[in-house]
Motif scaffolding. Structure first.
Motif, short mmCIF file in Angstrom:
data_model
loop_
_atom_site.label_atom_id
_atom_site.label_comp_id
_atom_site.label_asym_id
_atom_site.label_seq_id
_atom_site.Cartn_x
_atom_site.Cartn_y
_atom_site.Cartn_z
N GLU A 178 37.38 32.99 49.19
CA GLU A 178 36.08 32.70 48.62
C GLU A 178 35.65 33.72 47.56
O GLU A 178 35.00 33.36 46.58
N TYR A 179 35.98 34.99 47.76
CA TYR A 179 35.49 36.03 46.87
C TYR A 179 36.59 36.72 46.08
O TYR A 179 36.33 37.70 45.40
N HIS A 180 37.82 36.24 46.17
CA HIS A 180 38.97 36.75 45.42
C HIS A 180 39.14 38.25 45.60
O HIS A 180 39.43 38.99 44.67
N MET A 181 38.96 38.73 46.82
CA MET A 181 39.16 40.13 47.12
C MET A 181 40.64 40.39 47.37
O MET A 181 41.39 39.47 47.67
N LYS A 182 41.03 41.63 47.25
CA LYS A 182 42.44 41.98 47.44
C LYS A 182 42.55 43.33 48.11
O LYS A 182 41.60 44.12 48.14
N LYS A 183 43.73 43.58 48.62
CA LYS A 183 44.02 44.89 49.20
C LYS A 183 44.44 45.83 48.07
O LYS A 183 44.71 45.40 46.95
N GLU A 184 44.49 47.12 48.39
CA GLU A 184 44.95 48.07 47.39
C GLU A 184 46.42 47.80 47.08
O GLU A 184 47.20 47.37 47.93
N ASN A 185 46.79 48.05 45.84
CA ASN A 185 48.17 47.85 45.37
C ASN A 185 48.62 46.41 45.55
O ASN A 185 49.76 46.14 45.90
N GLU A 186 47.74 45.48 45.32
CA GLU A 186 48.08 44.07 45.47
C GLU A 186 47.49 43.34 44.27
O GLU A 186 46.40 43.65 43.80
N GLU A 187 48.24 42.38 43.75
CA GLU A 187 47.75 41.59 42.63
C GLU A 187 47.57 40.15 43.08
O GLU A 187 48.36 39.62 43.86
N ILE A 188 46.55 39.54 42.54
CA ILE A 188 46.25 38.15 42.90
C ILE A 188 46.29 37.33 41.62
O ILE A 188 45.72 37.72 40.59
#
Length: 106
Positions: A85-95
């Motif tokens: 829903e909010y396009h959040m990501k973890k550190e060192n990760e690309e979406i």
């Protein structure tokens, strides 16, 4: 037919009775002109039905939200929801967001 003959008919006697006239005026007043007339009651009933349907809709929305809240108590589900829903990501990760063109080309 003379006026006396017309006046002696039973229906004329009944309708010219002052109590019948007063009752008829009272009924017409109560049905159409009073603050609590039948027309007002009909409008109020429509409003009540509209509000009840809105209440049913909102109750279903509340039920869905409660289910979502219960579901989001799980950490994995919360993370999945935040990603979708909010396009959040973890550190060192690309979406990468992939959007499809749904319009027809002419």
């Amino acid at each position: 037919m003379t006026f006396k003959q017309f006046k002696n008919k039973p229906i004329v006697k009944f309708t010219t009775n002052r109590y019948v006239i007063i009752l008829a005026v009272f009924i017409v007043w109560m049905l159409f002109f009073d603050e609590n007339s039948m027309l007002n009651h009909r409008e109020f009933n429509k409003e009540i039905n509209k509000l009840k349907s809105e209440q049913d809709y909102l109750n279903s929305e509340i039920k869905q939200d409660k289910e979502l809240i219960d579901k989001l108590k799980n950490k994995e589900e919360l993370e999945k929801f935040a990603r979708e829903e909010y396009h959040m990501k973890k550190e060192n990760e690309e979406i990468y967001l992939i959007e499809y063109d749904t319009l027809e080309k002419k």
